[in-house]
Design an enzyme around this catalytic site. Structure first.
Site, PDB file in Angstrom:
ATOM      1  N   CYS A 196       0.839  -1.202   0.000  1.00  0.00           N
ATOM      2  CA  CYS A 196       0.000   0.000   0.000  1.00  0.00           C
ATOM      3  C   CYS A 196       0.879   1.260   0.000  1.00  0.00           C
ATOM      4  O   CYS A 196       2.006   1.253   0.524  1.00  0.00           O
ATOM      5  CB  CYS A 196      -0.919   0.007   1.222  1.00  0.00           C
ATOM      6  SG  CYS A 196      -2.466  -0.895   0.971  1.00  0.00           S
ATOM      7  N   ASN A 236      12.503  -5.992  -6.179  1.00  0.00           N
ATOM      8  CA  ASN A 236      12.056  -6.977  -5.195  1.00  0.00           C
ATOM      9  C   ASN A 236      13.077  -7.066  -4.044  1.00  0.00           C
ATOM     10  O   ASN A 236      14.265  -7.258  -4.273  1.00  0.00           O
ATOM     11  CB  ASN A 236      11.901  -8.335  -5.882  1.00  0.00           C
ATOM     12  CG  ASN A 236      11.088  -9.307  -5.065  1.00  0.00           C
ATOM     13  OD1 ASN A 236      11.313  -9.471  -3.868  1.00  0.00           O
ATOM     14  ND2 ASN A 236      10.153  -9.965  -5.721  1.00  0.00           N
ATOM     15  N   ASP A 237      12.578  -6.902  -2.821  1.00  0.00           N
ATOM     16  CA  ASP A 237      13.471  -6.931  -1.655  1.00  0.00           C
ATOM     17  C   ASP A 237      14.010  -8.334  -1.385  1.00  0.00           C
ATOM     18  O   ASP A 237      14.960  -8.492  -0.618  1.00  0.00           O
ATOM     19  CB  ASP A 237      12.718  -6.426  -0.415  1.00  0.00           C
ATOM     20  CG  ASP A 237      12.177  -5.010  -0.608  1.00  0.00           C
ATOM     21  OD1 ASP A 237      12.953  -4.148  -1.067  1.00  0.00           O
ATOM     22  OD2 ASP A 237      10.987  -4.778  -0.330  1.00  0.00           O
ATOM     23  N   ASN A 265       0.699 -13.511 -10.021  1.00  0.00           N
ATOM     24  CA  ASN A 265       0.028 -14.574  -9.288  1.00  0.00           C
ATOM     25  C   ASN A 265      -1.135 -13.936  -8.565  1.00  0.00           C
ATOM     26  O   ASN A 265      -0.932 -13.038  -7.750  1.00  0.00           O
ATOM     27  CB  ASN A 265       0.954 -15.213  -8.249  1.00  0.00           C
ATOM     28  CG  ASN A 265       2.189 -15.814  -8.881  1.00  0.00           C
ATOM     29  OD1 ASN A 265       2.117 -16.460  -9.919  1.00  0.00           O
ATOM     30  ND2 ASN A 265       3.338 -15.583  -8.264  1.00  0.00           N
ATOM     31  N   GLY A 325      -0.243 -18.832  -4.815  1.00  0.00           N
ATOM     32  CA  GLY A 325       0.998 -18.453  -4.150  1.00  0.00           C
ATOM     33  C   GLY A 325       1.206 -16.966  -3.989  1.00  0.00           C
ATOM     34  O   GLY A 325       2.272 -16.538  -3.555  1.00  0.00           O
ATOM     35  N   SER A 341       1.487 -13.613  -2.275  1.00  0.00           N
ATOM     36  CA  SER A 341       1.811 -13.437  -0.871  1.00  0.00           C
ATOM     37  C   SER A 341       0.950 -12.354  -0.241  1.00  0.00           C
ATOM     38  O   SER A 341       1.017 -12.138   0.959  1.00  0.00           O
ATOM     39  CB  SER A 341       3.293 -13.075  -0.743  1.00  0.00           C
ATOM     40  OG  SER A 341       3.573 -11.918  -1.515  1.00  0.00           O
ATOM     41  N   HIS A 375      -1.006  -6.799  -7.645  1.00  0.00           N
ATOM     42  CA  HIS A 375       0.394  -6.624  -8.030  1.00  0.00           C
ATOM     43  C   HIS A 375       0.853  -7.759  -8.933  1.00  0.00           C
ATOM     44  O   HIS A 375       0.256  -8.832  -8.969  1.00  0.00           O
ATOM     45  CB  HIS A 375       1.297  -6.570  -6.794  1.00  0.00           C
ATOM     46  CG  HIS A 375       1.370  -7.879  -6.052  1.00  0.00           C
ATOM     47  ND1 HIS A 375       0.373  -8.322  -5.218  1.00  0.00           N
ATOM     48  CD2 HIS A 375       2.312  -8.859  -6.045  1.00  0.00           C
ATOM     49  CE1 HIS A 375       0.696  -9.504  -4.719  1.00  0.00           C
ATOM     50  NE2 HIS A 375       1.877  -9.869  -5.213  1.00  0.00           N
ATOM     51  N   HIS A 398      -0.744 -15.867 -21.388  1.00  0.00           N
ATOM     52  CA  HIS A 398      -1.356 -17.113 -20.902  1.00  0.00           C
ATOM     53  C   HIS A 398      -1.999 -16.860 -19.542  1.00  0.00           C
ATOM     54  O   HIS A 398      -1.402 -16.197 -18.686  1.00  0.00           O
ATOM     55  CB  HIS A 398      -0.290 -18.199 -20.689  1.00  0.00           C
ATOM     56  CG  HIS A 398       0.396 -18.665 -21.939  1.00  0.00           C
ATOM     57  ND1 HIS A 398      -0.192 -19.511 -22.840  1.00  0.00           N
ATOM     58  CD2 HIS A 398       1.638 -18.411 -22.422  1.00  0.00           C
ATOM     59  CE1 HIS A 398       0.658 -19.775 -23.827  1.00  0.00           C
ATOM     60  NE2 HIS A 398       1.778 -19.107 -23.600  1.00  0.00           N
ATOM     61  N   LYS A 409      -7.704 -28.183  -9.470  1.00  0.00           N
ATOM     62  CA  LYS A 409      -7.006 -29.254 -10.180  1.00  0.00           C
ATOM     63  C   LYS A 409      -5.581 -29.366  -9.641  1.00  0.00           C
ATOM     64  O   LYS A 409      -4.924 -28.359  -9.392  1.00  0.00           O
ATOM     65  CB  LYS A 409      -6.939 -28.947 -11.676  1.00  0.00           C
ATOM     66  CG  LYS A 409      -6.124 -29.966 -12.462  1.00  0.00           C
ATOM     67  CD  LYS A 409      -6.052 -29.624 -13.930  1.00  0.00           C
ATOM     68  CE  LYS A 409      -5.129 -30.566 -14.682  1.00  0.00           C
ATOM     69  NZ  LYS A 409      -5.632 -31.959 -14.724  1.00  0.00           N
ATOM     70  N   PHE A 410      -5.130 -30.601  -9.490  1.00  0.00           N
ATOM     71  CA  PHE A 410      -3.734 -30.840  -9.117  1.00  0.00           C
ATOM     72  C   PHE A 410      -3.007 -31.438 -10.315  1.00  0.00           C
ATOM     73  O   PHE A 410      -3.551 -32.286 -11.011  1.00  0.00           O
ATOM     74  CB  PHE A 410      -3.659 -31.817  -7.936  1.00  0.00           C
ATOM     75  CG  PHE A 410      -4.141 -31.228  -6.646  1.00  0.00           C
ATOM     76  CD1 PHE A 410      -3.304 -30.427  -5.880  1.00  0.00           C
ATOM     77  CD2 PHE A 410      -5.442 -31.436  -6.209  1.00  0.00           C
ATOM     78  CE1 PHE A 410      -3.747 -29.867  -4.690  1.00  0.00           C
ATOM     79  CE2 PHE A 410      -5.893 -30.876  -5.027  1.00  0.00           C
ATOM     80  CZ  PHE A 410      -5.044 -30.084  -4.262  1.00  0.00           C
TER      81      PHE A 410
HETATM   82  P1  H2U Z   1       3.883 -12.576  -4.982  1.00  0.00           P
HETATM   83  O1  H2U Z   1       2.649 -12.177  -4.201  1.00  0.00           O
HETATM   84  O2  H2U Z   1       3.535 -13.053  -6.375  1.00  0.00           O
HETATM   85  O3  H2U Z   1       4.735 -13.523  -4.201  1.00  0.00           O
HETATM   86  O4  H2U Z   1       4.741 -11.241  -5.188  1.00  0.00           O
HETATM   87  C1  H2U Z   1       5.111 -10.414  -4.135  1.00  0.00           C
HETATM   88  C2  H2U Z   1       6.583 -10.159  -4.179  1.00  0.00           C
HETATM   89  O5  H2U Z   1       6.835  -9.011  -3.376  1.00  0.00           O
HETATM   90  C3  H2U Z   1       7.440 -11.295  -3.647  1.00  0.00           C
HETATM   91  O6  H2U Z   1       8.315 -11.733  -4.653  1.00  0.00           O
HETATM   92  C4  H2U Z   1       8.078  -9.160  -2.738  1.00  0.00           C
HETATM   93  C5  H2U Z   1       8.215 -10.647  -2.479  1.00  0.00           C
HETATM   94  O7  H2U Z   1       9.576 -11.017  -2.511  1.00  0.00           O
HETATM   95  N1  H2U Z   1       8.088  -8.327  -1.535  1.00  0.00           N
HETATM   96  C6  H2U Z   1       9.029  -7.328  -1.412  1.00  0.00           C
HETATM   97  O8  H2U Z   1       9.867  -7.159  -2.294  1.00  0.00           O
HETATM   98  N2  H2U Z   1       9.002  -6.526  -0.318  1.00  0.00           N
HETATM   99  C7  H2U Z   1       8.116  -6.674   0.712  1.00  0.00           C
HETATM  100  O9  H2U Z   1       8.153  -5.916   1.667  1.00  0.00           O
HETATM  101  C8  H2U Z   1       7.096  -7.738   0.679  1.00  0.00           C
HETATM  102  C9  H2U Z   1       7.070  -8.587  -0.534  1.00  0.00           C
HETATM  103 ZN    ZN Z   2      -2.180  -2.936   0.164  1.00  0.00          ZN
END
Ligand code: H2U
Ligand code: ZN
Length: 341
Positions: free
Chosen positions: A48, A70-71, A148, A154, A156, A161, A293, A306-307
């Site tokens: 957010c 990505n952290d 995702n 999966g 998170s 996003h 896709h 589905k699995f």
């Molecule tokens: P997913 O919901 O598809 O996992 O993508 C979220 C990504 O956000 C995940 O790869 C990153 C996670 O590493 N992330 C950050 O870079 N910083 C954060 O504070 C939380 C999540």
């Molecule tokens: Zn949010």
């Protein structure tokens, strides 16, 4: 319809189709039904606007879209210079890459089905900017944009996003699609997906929805029950060649398709979506035809998925409901959102 197998000319794989099997009883796992939440801002959300992320960085007060490195990146721009230990048989190579997170909207509870078409156009423009920026890094050869959606796939975090992983080598899927599309182009002078699209438009039985520039359909060779592919009617390779009119048309189509998905089981429909664009800093690849896709896991209801296990892990993919019946159900699901009914 009898048991048969179908060829996927894009991924160069067979899929087994067993239509008689949909009647079997199910006493296995059910997933809990996910109801839409209305929260616009979640102070504990890492994505957010203005919030602090897990590693201590603070998001900007963004009003449209927002991207950041990505952290917890799976790929690093400067991997260890020393290659991992390997032999001619047990091979390993260093791999450099860049991972980014793309926030689609400041609104915590939206999704493409609930965003306006203009907001999704902003997402498409963000995808293009990121594509161009990463393609300008000389060692990057592959830019994979994906999303995702939903815990079942999966994701998170419910905040709308997606992600980008860009890397210096070509991933497996890209290698196969490059070969299949290149071979078809060389043999016929037409893109593989233009040829598929012409047959699909003619038959109509696997179409889901379409507009002036894009078509969404359940591919003949679909593996996931409600898998779809989004194909531009015009043949071009990547978002970098897409016109502003096509951006708007793609946004409208993505909204309609994701509403149909949500309508199907009256639930926020989980999926992974991925853009397939040609390699960068190499080529040209005139046979590549841009496409997206959608791989959704749900099979029978909001709770039964589905699995891909057993025979599918050890031998090859298999599906029960046919691509034709899946497309029919997505057409019947309608384009008016169930939450507004
Ligand atoms: P997913 O919901 O598809 O996992 O993508 C979220 C990504 O956000 C995940 O790869 C990153 C996670 O590493 N992330 C950050 O870079 N910083 C954060 O504070 C939380 C999540
Ligand atoms: Zn949010």
């Amino acid at each position: 319809m009898n048991v048969h197998r179908r060829w996927n000319p894009l991924a160069r794989q067979w899929v087994l189709v067993s239509p008689h099997r949909t009647q079997r009883p199910w006493q296995g796992q059910t997933e809990s039904r996910l109801e839409p939440e209305g929260l616009e801002y979640d102070p504990t959300c890492y994505l957010c606007p203005g919030n602090r992320r897990a590693n201590g960085e603070t998001n900007s007060q963004y009003e449209t879209t927002f991207s950041f490195e990505n952290d917890f990146a799976a790929l690093l721009p400067h991997p260890e210079p020393k290659p991992p230990q390997s032999t001619s048989l047990l091979r390993a190579e260093p791999e450099a890459g860049i991972c980014r997170v793309l926030c689609y909207s400041p609104h915590h509870s939206l999704s493409m089905s609930r965003m306006s078409i203009a907001q999704t156009t902003d997402v498409i423009r963000l995808w293009r900017r990121e594509q161009a920026e990463l393609a300008a890094v000389p060692w990057v050869r592959s830019v994979q944009i994906f999303e995702n959606r939903g815990a079942m796939m999966g994701a998170s975090n419910p905040h709308p996003h997606g992600q980008i992983w860009a890397n210096e080598s070509l991933p497996n899927e890209t290698v196969v699609e490059l070969e299949s599309q290149g071979a078809h182009w060389n043999a016929t002078g037409q893109s593989l997906l233009s040829a598929c699209l012409a047959e699909e438009l003619q038959s109509g039985e696997r179409l889901v929805c379409a507009n002036s520039a894009f078509v969404a359909l359940v591919p003949f060779w679909a593996v996931w029950p409600f898998e779809t592919i989004v194909i531009p009617r015009r043949h071009y390779g990547s978002l970098l060649e897409q016109t502003p009119g096509e951006d708007d048309a793609l946004a409208a189509l993505l909204k309609e398709l994701t509403i149909r998905y949500d309508n199907l089981f009256e639930t926020p429909f989980p999926y992974s979506l991925g853009l397939h664009q040609p390699p960068v800093n190499s080529g040209p690849y005139p046979g590549w035809h841009f496409h997206i896709h959608f791989y959704p896991p749900l099979l029978r209801s909001a709770t039964v998925r589905k699995f891909l296990v057993g025979y599918e892990m050890f031998a090859q993919a298999q599906r029960d409901i046919t691509a034709e019946s899946a497309a029919l159900r997505l057409r019947q699901a309608g384009s008016d959102p169930y939450w507004e009914r």
